[in-house]
Design an enzyme around this catalytic site. Structure first.
Site, PDB file in Angstrom:
ATOM      1  N   GLU B  49      32.276 -47.912  15.839  1.00  0.00           N
ATOM      2  CA  GLU B  49      33.776 -47.998  15.014  1.00  0.00           C
ATOM      3  C   GLU B  49      33.423 -47.778  13.395  1.00  0.00           C
ATOM      4  OE1 GLU B  49      32.588 -49.963  17.351  1.00  0.00           O
ATOM      5  OE2 GLU B  49      34.058 -50.366  18.697  1.00  0.00           O
ATOM      6  N   PHE B 111      36.667 -64.668  24.880  1.00  0.00           N
ATOM      7  CA  PHE B 111      35.912 -63.199  24.602  1.00  0.00           C
ATOM      8  C   PHE B 111      36.269 -62.105  23.586  1.00  0.00           C
ATOM      9  CE2 PHE B 111      34.606 -59.140  26.812  1.00  0.00           C
ATOM     10  CZ  PHE B 111      33.403 -59.255  26.410  1.00  0.00           C
ATOM     11  N   GLN B 112      35.340 -61.712  22.839  1.00  0.00           N
ATOM     12  CA  GLN B 112      35.657 -60.774  21.981  1.00  0.00           C
ATOM     13  C   GLN B 112      36.790 -61.077  20.918  1.00  0.00           C
ATOM     14  OE1 GLN B 112      35.734 -56.721  24.162  1.00  0.00           O
ATOM     15  NE2 GLN B 112      33.427 -56.467  23.979  1.00  0.00           N
ATOM     16  N   LYS B 161      46.729 -58.474  22.043  1.00  0.00           N
ATOM     17  CA  LYS B 161      47.283 -57.516  23.607  1.00  0.00           C
ATOM     18  C   LYS B 161      48.615 -57.867  24.212  1.00  0.00           C
ATOM     19  CE  LYS B 161      45.030 -56.508  28.011  1.00  0.00           C
ATOM     20  NZ  LYS B 161      43.967 -55.567  28.339  1.00  0.00           N
ATOM     21  N   MET B 478      15.573 -43.657  -3.548  1.00  0.00           N
ATOM     22  CA  MET B 478      16.342 -44.301  -4.641  1.00  0.00           C
ATOM     23  C   MET B 478      15.487 -45.691  -4.905  1.00  0.00           C
ATOM     24  SD  MET B 478      17.815 -43.815  -7.478  1.00  0.00           S
ATOM     25  CE  MET B 478      19.503 -42.774  -7.235  1.00  0.00           C
TER      26      MET B 478
END
Lengths: 164, 565
Positions: B49, B111-112, B161, B478
């Site tokens: 993502e 959940f999630q 949802k 760096m």
């Protein structure tokens, strides 16, 4: 320097965290913050007391204005305004102090709003300095609990701040 | 027309002109993905993502349009954070849609579930949790409006949802009005007049250009102003491609790894014209010695950028393109005075030429080892003028900024503000999706590349022929450079000891892998890569302890550059 700022914001979910997060995220100081809806229920008015030098205050002002939910920001510093704060003070009231507490309360035009045999709850309204003064005077009697609202302000005179 | 929330979302995308979105499906966005099959919107499935957001960001930087990304709730949403913060710091317009657990479950540690509105509040321009499907169309309209207007930035819409499943009458609003959000576009006429006077009085002017020039596509107006007053132009990393680097007035980049002459010019300037720049600490060095003799004119659309960290003598809030037009127009009216002013700049240009000759932007060439700067120069020579270059973050990024002559706007996409390693590859993916027929090149280091190397799969799957340059020194270069210079060569955890065969990695994904280990192989590898269809990794084994020079040490002034390693 101490500044009192009024902020008109959309009365929406999460606005308070946006404002509070702005202060904490940039290391600005909040001394007090009070918020409630205005006459127009879609708008809330926050009164924020903060402090900092001119540059910090300019940033606070600009950052508040930058929030999408902010409609107007008014810094009352240098303006003529009325400032009031309320406190509820639960103070121990023994036989030898009951009368003195009432006298102090009277001088500050406070009210006793709850009484028990051992305790008064005093309501007092005024400038933050006045509220601090009565707190100092009651402290020797034994303050059990104290709550202050933080100040709210309105500019003096007929001019009114409105959204837009 | 009655539609479900997920259809409303997609209908609204179509109305906003969205043709490509980047995302990753999951439980709370499964309905959107189901409906997506029926809509004329191209979806690119990244492998992470974070990459979806960087890809949308690269798409936005390359096109100027709003980039769109989708992720599911919980871990999908938290994976977008680095992408969103990257876009926020560089003012890139994005709309990021995150799925959320159904409204009755919000706050239940479902959940999630993650409080993505709370998490993204400080890294978005604004964000919305939509609790009622009736608010959805207007919220999407607002999100696109906020993302692309004023100082652009990312907007998150968190979509539970059950709101995606609920139906309501759909009508996409034509316009949107936000009483608390009214950016100032038009530069104040009185301020423009004052700026004109200040410019006309200048004997040692410098124009300092930031990302605002790219965001407003003001390169033409910038060129007009610079040529009209014959003033040298230095850019930040973000302003890089807005002014042709080969122009006689270009000083290249200023700041920590800028050119000596740009930093000296700024230090000695009497008028500094700051355009769409925000005086980042990597640009200013020690504030107290930054442009100490200059009156500063600062043009920016965001009032909070002005006087945030440097004093400003003349602030102009407005759209850079608009303000530049007005300044040029105002100067047009006093051409005689402009001529006189320009005639008076000769000594200034001579002084700058002296600094240029004194300390040109150069490096020690080698016949044995591949110098990274040499690879960048060859890349410029062998690529098209409109090639889009993305970078990751680190030494390779600075070498690209120093040695690649950018000529055209929106051809250099780099994470300037947040400095996100792993940005370049997915950003290149997004840019290539927008411009399938242009050369898109990700310049990378071996460290940064491994932060999002899984996107090779996306490139191959969607036939996005991004060419990847890996300047491989087996170091986090760096940080190693800082350890060498400031920590007595104690290379703590900066040696990437395991040598990776990047050509085999390319092959594993079905891409092409090429490698150069000697200077004479460099040009051939680049030519072969450009002649090869599909994505190619070009691995260059570079001299391991090459440093990015010159350099202003952290906390030092621009006039205190360390010049050679």
């Amino acid at each position: 320097m101490r500044h009192t700022i009024s902020v008109l914001v959309e009365n929406e979910f999460g606005v308070l965290t946006r404002v509070a997060g702005l202060f904490s995220g940039r290391g600005f100081n909040i001394e007090s913050l009070s918020v409630a809806p205005t006459l127009d229920p879609t708008i809330s008015r926050m009164t924020i007391v903060t402090s900092g030098d001119d540059q910090i205050l300019e940033q606070i002002n600009k950052q508040l204005n930058k929030l999408i939910d902010t409609i107007k920001v008014i810094d009352f510093t240098g303006e003529d305004y009325v400032e009031r704060e309320m406190a509820l003070i639960k103070v121990t009231a023994e036989d030898d102090t009951r009368a003195e507490i009432l006298r102090i309360c009277d001088i500050f035009r406070g009210k006793v709003v709850d009484v028990t045999p051992k305790c008064y709850t005093v309501e007092v309204t005024g400038s933050p300095a006045k509220v601090s003064a009565i707190v100092d005077l009651l402290r020797p009697m034994g303050i059990k609990e104290l709550v202050r609202t933080g100040p709210v302000v309105l500019g003096r005179g007929p001019k009114a701040w409105k959204a837009g | 027309m009655k539609l479900t929330g997920s259809k409303i979302l997609l209908e609204s995308f179509v109305k906003e002109g969205v043709d490509t979105i980047f995302g990753y499906p999951g439980g709370t966005v499964i309905n959107i993905y189901d409906d997506l099959m029926d809509y004329p919107i191209k979806h690119i499935l990244t492998r992470h993502e974070q990459a979806a957001v960087h890809a949308a960001d690269g798409y936005a930087r390359a096109t100027g349009k709003v980039g769109v990304a989708i992720a599911t709730s919980g871990p999908g949403a938290t994976n977008t954070i680095t992408g969103i913060a990257t876009a926020y710091m560089d003012s890139i317009p994005l709309v990021v849609i995150t799925g959320q657990v159904p409204t009755p479950l919000i706050g239940n540690d479902a959940f999630q579930e993650a409080d993505i509105i709370g998490i993204t509040r400080p890294i978005t321009k604004h964000n919305y949790l939509v609790k009622d499907v009736k608010d959805l169309a207007l919220t999407i309209k607002k999100a696109f409006f906020i993302a692309r207007t004023g100082r652009p930035g990312p907007v998150v819409i968190d979509l539970p949802k059950d709101v995606q499943l609920a139906s309501t009458n759909y009508e996409y609003p034509d316009k949107v009005e936000l009483r608390g959000y009214k950016p100032t576009y038009s530069g104040n006429a009185r301020m423009v007049e004052k700026a004109t006077k200040m410019i006309l009085a200048a004997k040692r002017p410098v124009i300092y250009v930031g990302g605002g020039a790219s965001l407003t596509d003001a390169h033409q107006e910038l060129l007009e102003l610079a040529e009209k007053i014959n003033a040298p132009v230095t850019t930040t990393l973000m302003g890089m491609a807005s002014f042709p680097k080969t122009h006689r007035l270009s000083l290249g980049m200023l700041g920590m790894h800028g050119t000596y002459y740009a930093n000296m010019a700024v230090t000695n300037a009497d008028v500094l014209i700051a355009l769409g720049a925000r005086f980042d600490d990597r640009v200013t060095g020690k504030i107290a010695t930054f442009a100490p003799h200059a009156k500063i004119i600062h043009v920016d659309i965001d009032p909070t950028s002005i006087k945030k960290n440097v004093r400003v003598d003349l602030p102009i809030v407005g759209d850079l393109k608009d303000v530049l037009r007005k300044i040029v127009k105002s100067l047009d009216g006093v051409q005689d005075e402009v001529n006189e002013m320009v005639a008076g700049l000769q000594a200034w240009h001579e002084e700058i030429t002296g600094w240029r000759k004194d300390q040109p932007m150069t490096y020690k060439t080698s016949a044995q080892e591949i110098k990274p700067q040499f690879v960048i120069e060859k890349l410029r020579e062998l690529s098209n003028d409109d090639a889009i270059i993305t970078t990751e973050v680190g030494q390779h990024q600075m070498w690209t900024a120093q040695f690649f002559d950018f000529l055209k706007p929106r051809t250099f996409l780099s994470s300037g503000g947040l400095g996100t390693m792993g940005f370049g590859l997915p950003a290149a993916l997004g840019a290539q999706a927008a411009f399938p027929n242009r050369q898109v090149i990700d310049v990378s280091g071996d460290g940064s590349f491994q932060m999002n190397s899984q996107e090779l799969a996306t490139l191959v799957q969607y036939r996005l022929p991004v060419k990847i340059v890996i300047l491989n020194n087996n170091f986090l270069g760096m940080v190693r450079q800082w350890q060498q210079l400031f920590f007595d060569k104690r290379y703590s955890q900066t040696c990437l000891e395991l040598p990776i065969d990047f050509t085999k990695l390319a092959e594993a994904y079905g891409a092409t892998g090429l490698r150069a280990t000697k200077p004479e192989e460099v040009a051939d590898v680049i030519k072969t890569a450009f002649a090869t269809d599909g994505p190619v990794i070009m691995e260059f084994k570079i001299s391991r302890e090459e440093n990015v020079m010159p350099m202003v040490p952290a906390g030092a002034g621009l006039n205190e550059m360390v010049l050679a390693s």
